[in-house]
Design an enzyme around this catalytic site. Structure first.
Site, PDB file in Angstrom:
ATOM      1  N   ARG A 132      15.098  -4.933  13.362  1.00 40.29           N
ATOM      2  CA  ARG A 132      15.740  -4.962  12.167  1.00 40.29           C
ATOM      3  C   ARG A 132      15.067  -4.137  10.894  1.00 40.29           C
ATOM      4  O   ARG A 132      13.912  -4.031  10.958  1.00 40.29           O
ATOM      5  CB  ARG A 132      16.224  -6.154  11.685  1.00 40.29           C
ATOM      6  CG  ARG A 132      16.728  -6.484  10.339  1.00 40.29           C
ATOM      7  CD  ARG A 132      17.283  -7.763   9.986  1.00 40.29           C
ATOM      8  NE  ARG A 132      18.419  -7.828  10.355  1.00 40.29           N
ATOM      9  CZ  ARG A 132      18.691  -9.481  10.888  1.00 40.29           C
ATOM     10  NH1 ARG A 132      18.138 -10.345  10.523  1.00 40.29           N
ATOM     11  NH2 ARG A 132      19.984  -9.506  11.368  1.00 40.29           N
ATOM     12  N   THR A 160       4.046   0.954   1.319  1.00 42.46           N
ATOM     13  CA  THR A 160       4.923   0.547   2.379  1.00 42.46           C
ATOM     14  C   THR A 160       6.141  -0.008   1.797  1.00 42.46           C
ATOM     15  O   THR A 160       7.231  -0.292   2.610  1.00 42.46           O
ATOM     16  CB  THR A 160       4.255  -0.376   3.246  1.00 42.46           C
ATOM     17  OG1 THR A 160       3.433  -1.519   2.361  1.00 42.46           O
ATOM     18  CG2 THR A 160       3.277   0.161   4.115  1.00 42.46           C
ATOM     19  N   ILE A 220       0.787  -1.165   0.048  1.00 41.92           N
ATOM     20  CA  ILE A 220      -0.108  -0.120   0.033  1.00 41.92           C
ATOM     21  C   ILE A 220       1.061   1.241   0.143  1.00 41.92           C
ATOM     22  O   ILE A 220       0.422   2.339   0.387  1.00 41.92           O
ATOM     23  CB  ILE A 220      -1.032  -0.117   1.128  1.00 41.92           C
ATOM     24  CG1 ILE A 220      -0.372   0.125   2.508  1.00 41.92           C
ATOM     25  CG2 ILE A 220      -1.798  -1.182   1.181  1.00 41.92           C
ATOM     26  CD1 ILE A 220      -1.287   0.194   3.675  1.00 41.92           C
ATOM     27  N   VAL A 233       7.527   0.023  11.356  1.00 48.41           N
ATOM     28  CA  VAL A 233       7.941   1.389  11.659  1.00 48.41           C
ATOM     29  C   VAL A 233       6.855   2.414  11.000  1.00 48.41           C
ATOM     30  O   VAL A 233       6.821   3.530  11.422  1.00 48.41           O
ATOM     31  CB  VAL A 233       9.210   1.775  10.994  1.00 48.41           C
ATOM     32  CG1 VAL A 233      10.301   1.087  11.502  1.00 48.41           C
ATOM     33  CG2 VAL A 233       9.116   1.402   9.265  1.00 48.41           C
ATOM     34  N   GLU A 236       3.700   2.829  11.570  1.00 47.02           N
ATOM     35  CA  GLU A 236       2.759   3.632  12.519  1.00 47.02           C
ATOM     36  C   GLU A 236       3.434   4.137  13.728  1.00 47.02           C
ATOM     37  O   GLU A 236       3.275   5.210  14.292  1.00 47.02           O
ATOM     38  CB  GLU A 236       1.862   2.613  13.032  1.00 47.02           C
ATOM     39  CG  GLU A 236       0.820   2.015  12.001  1.00 47.02           C
ATOM     40  CD  GLU A 236      -0.322   1.313  12.649  1.00 47.02           C
ATOM     41  OE1 GLU A 236      -0.354   0.623  13.480  1.00 47.02           O
ATOM     42  OE2 GLU A 236      -1.171   1.013  11.515  1.00 47.02           O
ATOM     43  N   LEU A 259      14.626  -3.493   7.531  1.00 50.81           N
ATOM     44  CA  LEU A 259      14.501  -4.470   6.141  1.00 50.81           C
ATOM     45  C   LEU A 259      15.044  -3.869   4.936  1.00 50.81           C
ATOM     46  O   LEU A 259      15.811  -4.183   4.163  1.00 50.81           O
ATOM     47  CB  LEU A 259      13.254  -5.218   5.922  1.00 50.81           C
ATOM     48  CG  LEU A 259      12.719  -6.129   7.249  1.00 50.81           C
ATOM     49  CD1 LEU A 259      11.386  -6.574   6.787  1.00 50.81           C
ATOM     50  CD2 LEU A 259      13.658  -7.184   7.557  1.00 50.81           C
ATOM     51  N   ASN A 260      14.565  -2.438   4.679  1.00 43.21           N
ATOM     52  CA  ASN A 260      15.081  -1.676   3.783  1.00 43.21           C
ATOM     53  C   ASN A 260      15.085   0.049   4.219  1.00 43.21           C
ATOM     54  O   ASN A 260      14.054   0.418   4.321  1.00 43.21           O
ATOM     55  CB  ASN A 260      14.095  -1.544   2.575  1.00 43.21           C
ATOM     56  CG  ASN A 260      14.599  -0.847   1.341  1.00 43.21           C
ATOM     57  OD1 ASN A 260      15.351   0.147   1.533  1.00 43.21           O
ATOM     58  ND2 ASN A 260      14.510  -1.256   0.101  1.00 43.21           N
ATOM     59  N   PRO A 261      16.236   0.364   4.541  1.00 44.36           N
ATOM     60  CA  PRO A 261      16.302   1.655   5.244  1.00 44.36           C
ATOM     61  C   PRO A 261      15.940   2.927   4.510  1.00 44.36           C
ATOM     62  O   PRO A 261      15.215   3.677   5.001  1.00 44.36           O
ATOM     63  CB  PRO A 261      17.996   1.866   5.475  1.00 44.36           C
ATOM     64  CG  PRO A 261      18.464   0.715   5.257  1.00 44.36           C
ATOM     65  CD  PRO A 261      17.623  -0.272   4.497  1.00 44.36           C
TER      66      PRO A 261
END
Lengths: 191, 730
Positions: free
Chosen positions: B615, B470, B468, B690, B692, B617-619
């Site tokens: 962690r 994200t 969505i 992250v 929310e 997952l994709n900065p």
């Protein structure tokens, strides 16, 4: 003209339609460089002509009321909300949509910058943001001032100029800071 | 795969591809407008007709007469759907009010008809010719008035009492007793709810825009009294949701019913002016917070009570959730009360509970720090807890809140803040700094995926998970690439189809961690199949660079599928680690504002979020989630409010002109720092959410900065300039 009594007018039913009463118009648009002949209900917006008649669905419908900017396209080189204008008003004009900016093999620099800077999330406002951004840089280049320009004669690219001029394109995902970086990269201003 | 013991070292820890800030794999499609959303599926089925939704013009009562003759006679009209010809309908498990109303109306703009025509223009025109007469009934629309009738607690949110709050509060040398209000809000995602439905005999296919494919699948089948096998839902691209598209909504149901009635495919997009009243919204709250502390600044008594309203069958806005977990304090009282209101259904919007809850709690904390004469950052650090304050034997799995605050304060220049409000002036601007804590729990639910390896070495992932905005497409591809040891461009990800294994879906910031964990589980199985096909030992096989290595042997991965594709499917299921450890995410939010000393216009100048969320997952996409949420938090603080007409019973500003959200000119440069963290109790991915967290607390930080700039404490959101104007300093 007297102001109609809204109480009354809201209760007056619309006039009975004549069966088969559809007003059609032929028109010709130059879309992304190609001439397209159309026969359309005259009530068709430029947006719906693109999305439904020509199936160019890259241009998005977010509100249909000129409130969000998702439907931004370039008409004769100037950005416009395509939901707020009827297709028949653009006979013979040149329309550039997101599909006309770049290809899968060769993205437009603004498209590539949006990917690099993550200038989107859901992607729905993105084509409108990109069309708007391309036009914004041209407007600044052409010296057209905005509300935040310090001088009417010396219009220069700045964060404030970009933010001001892009404010007709809502991004509810809130990618604004990244979109700014993308536009700055293409516009030559260091991010 | 059952996940019931904390994760140990696994292939994800290599972080060659996962954990890297790669560009979104769906990005090139999105920037070209080439990703087809629900209303754009021209190629899916031929002969699509257009539906226009007619919404009820009253909030409560009955339709006494509906005259459809003029509409039927209008050019191009194919059919008009109402409850008269819809056939028997059940109600989805997750819907409170019926999605198709009539004759009884339970909220304003409840759908009462769908006009179906050959073209969009014809459907719209004919819909204006529908004449409806109503018998209006009295309704309850004002939360402040209905509050006294509030009932509760609900079974999902029981009152919680620890120690003796009343006594501790009475004895506390420093006390705060303050009431805050938060308004109704609408998600305002850019893509309206939209669906295309097509029947083939008794089977129904729907292309829609929905966050939770499995829920929509289940509830559409239930509402239409079909078997799930008769229904297929696809939601490949979702133009934003924020909770608005968690459930089966009117667009899906009306498209399905309309297509059945018209005998051909029908597509429906909710018109923008319908969305606020027709769908769900974040419900307004009234929150009372009482804090008691010793002169040393340690909290001894914490109470948080919240009132909200909803339709019959709707639930409370659980604004007290975070207060049960965020700060230490021996004597505690929290509870919610729910009043009956006849507005549209209140339901989840991004960070339900915590978003409005922290708007109140984190201002209360700021007020208390001021009373105590303690710096707001230090006050929060002083009251930190490393275990669940209600159950001290239950530790947090990870809690780096103090580190978030220390790093944030140092990075933001918190020492420049004047403790005395209204004292920093730059020309016409009053300047202030504010901070607040962000807190949101990590939720997990089972999530499935299917992974296939073909003879070309391409790995294809299929799950009904949605993206969505994200970044699901990308992090799922990164997960599969890492697990199978292939490059990212060797992975194909297919999402949002009810014929794929059911995932946890997109909601509650659980999507990233759980959906990738499901892909991890399926990949573990596929690795076993690959090892077996290659005659290698699965336990010591290393998958990297498109090769599988074991001992002295090194074989191309694709060789395993030489005689046919290998397919593995699995679902990650979670044990009781959530019960044994409190899994939460934390942030320190810092904001600088400037308030015009003459007009009270508020400009946010700088924003910083320091997040600890497992962690990352994709900065790159995670940072985007957080800056987007910070932007939404800025909106909540300064402008977002559905204005209720308490006589007629509806949200007045129900479009994107009247409901203001932040635009480019409102948003400054935003900084995000992710603390180094892995949480082995959350999943094999060791990640949390992250999306929310980034919103939680932001609005309060803005409110606190405005107070610091002006000395004015506004407890009723949004903080519009009319609430500041007559109280500006000198």
């Amino acid at each position: 003209m007297p102001i109609p009594d809204t109480e009354t007018s809201s209760r007056t039913p619309a006039p009975d339609p004549v069966p088969g009463d559809v007003s059609l118009a032929r028109l010709s648009l130059r879309v992304n460089g190609a001439v397209r002949e159309l026969e359309l209900d005259t009530r068709t917006t430029l947006l719906d002509a693109l999305r439904e008649a020509l199936r160019l669905t890259g241009t998005k419908k977010g509100c249909d009321h000129g409130q969000c900017g998702a439907c931004t396209v370039l008409v004769e080189g100037r950005r416009i909300y395509s939901c707020l204008t009827l297709a028949v008003m653009h006979e013979g004009e040149s329309i550039t949509t997101i599909e006309g900016l770049g290809t899968a093999e060769a993205l437009h620099p603004m498209q590539a910058a949006f990917v690099k800077h993550d200038g989107y999330q859901c992607g729905y406002c993105t084509p409108g943001q990109i069309c708007s951004a391309v036009a914004v840089l041209e407007e600044i280049e052409a010296g057209i001032p905005s509300h935040v320009s310090e001088s009417l004669d010396a219009v220069r690219i700045s964060d404030a100029e970009i933010r001001e001029r892009m404010s007709g394109n809502i991004c509810r995902c809130g990618a604004y800071a990244n979109i700014l970086d993308a536009i700055n990269e293409v516009g030559g201003q260091p991010a | 795969m059952r996940f019931d013991t904390p994760a140990t070292t696994n292939p994800i820890d290599r972080l060659r591809i996962i954990g890297q800030p790669v560009d979104r794999i769906d990005g090139p499609l999105k920037v070209r407008g080439a990703a087809p959303y629900a209303y754009e599926q021209h190629e899916a089925v031929p002969n699509q007709a257009y539906g226009w939704v007619v919404g009820a013009g009253i909030a409560k009562g009955r339709i006494t007469r509906m005259d459809l003759d003029a509409a039927h006679a209008a050019p191009g009209v194919i059919a008009i759907l109402t409850t008269e010809n819809a056939g028997p309908l059940d109600k989805g498990k997750r819907n409170a009010a019926p999605l198709l109303g009539g004759p009884e109306i339970t909220h304003y703009h409840q759908a009462i008809a769908l006009v179906i025509a050959e073209s969009f223009e014809q459907a719209r025109d004919a819909a204006q010719r529908v004449q409806v007469a109503y018998a209006v009934e009295e309704g309850a629309f004002d939360l402040a008035e209905a509050k006294a009738e509030g009932v509760g607690p609900s079974k999902d949110s029981p009152d919680s009492k620890i120690g003796d709050f009343a006594k501790a509060f009475a004895e506390a040398p420093v006390q705060l007793d303050a009431t805050y209000t938060t308004p109704d809000q609408t998600h305002a995602m850019m893509e309206p709810h939209a669906s295309l439905a097509a029947w083939d005999g008794e089977s129904l296919e729907v292309w829609t825009s929905n966050q939770m494919v499995a829920w929509a699948h289940q509830d559409l089948a239930k509402t239409l009294r079909l078997k799930k096998e008769q229904v297929r839902i696809r939601s490949p691209y979702v133009g934003g949701g924020f909770g608005a598209k968690l459930f089966l909504r009117a667009d899906i149901l009306l498209a399905a019913l309309g297509a059945r009635l018209a005998g051909r495919p029908v597509k429906v997009a909710l018109q923008r002016p319908l969305i606020a009243n027709n769908t769900t919204h974040r419900a307004a709250t009234i929150q009372r917070i009482r804090l008691g502390a010793g002169r040393d600044g340690r909290l001894t008594a914490i109470a948080h009570e919240s009132w909200s309203g909803n339709v019959e069958g709707g639930e409370e806005e659980n604004a007290i959730q975070q207060t049960r977990l965020l700060y230490a304090g021996a004597n505690r009282l929290t509870g919610t009360r729910l009043a009956h209101l006849d507005l549209a259904e209140g339901n989840a919007m991004r960070a339900p509970g915590e978003a409005p809850g922290l708007l109140a709690l984190e201002v209360a904390m700021d007020e208390m720090a001021e009373k105590l004469g303690i710096d707001p950052v230090e006050f929060r650090i002083l009251n930190d807890t490393q275990e669940d304050p209600e159950k001290p034997d239950r530790p947090f799995s990870q809690r780096q809140l103090i580190e978030c605050l220390r790093q944030g304060a140092a990075g933001f220049g918190w020492d420049q803040r004047s403790a005395q409000p209204g004292t920093r002036r730059e020309g016409r601007w009053l300047v202030g700094l504010g901070m607040a804590v962000g807190f949101r729990n990590n939720l997990v639910d089972k999530s499935g995926a299917r992974v296939r390896l073909d003879g070309e070495g391409i790995v294809t992932v299929e799950t009904d998970m949605t993206d969505i905005g994200t970044g699901s497409y990308t992090i799922i591809a990164q997960t599969a690439a890492e697990m199978m040891g292939v490059a990212l461009d060797r992975v194909v990800v297919r999402l949002g189809d009810s014929s794929f294994p059911a995932s946890a879906g997109s909601g509650g910031q659980w999507g990233a961690n759980t959906s990738t964990a499901g892909v991890y589980a399926a990949c573990v199985k596929l690795r076993e199949q690959v090892a077996q096909a290659l005659g290698l030992n699965a336990s010591d096989a290393d998958f990297a660079d498109g090769m599988v290595r074991s001992g002295e042997r090194s074989i191309p991965l694709a060789d395993a599928a030489r005689d046919g594709a290998l397919t593995a499917e699995d679902t990650i299921e979670f044990g009781d680690l959530q019960k044994r450890f409190q899994q939460s995410t934390f942030a320190g939010h810092f904001v600088e504002v400037a308030v015009d000393a003459a007009t009270a216009e508020v400009r946010v100048r700088r924003m910083l979020a320091v997040c600890a969320a497992g962690r990352i997952l994709n900065p790159k996409s995670a940072r985007s989630q957080v800056i987007g949420a910070m932007t939404m938090g800025l909106g909540a603080a300064l402008m977002e409010e559905l204005a209720v007409d308490t006589r007629q019973g509806f949200f007045v500003n129900h479009d994107l002109a009247g409901y203001e959200v932040p635009v480019h000119a409102d948003v400054p440069r935003q900084e995000v720092i992710f603390l180094d963290e892995v949480d082995p109790t959350s999943s094999p991915m060791k990640a949390k959410g992250v999306g929310e967290l980034g919103l939680c607390g932001v609005g309060a930080a803005v409110a606190n900065a405005i107070h610091n700039a002006t000395g004015i404490r506004v407890r009723d959101y949004p903080i519009t300039l009319d609430k500041l104007l007559d109280r500006l300093p000198g």
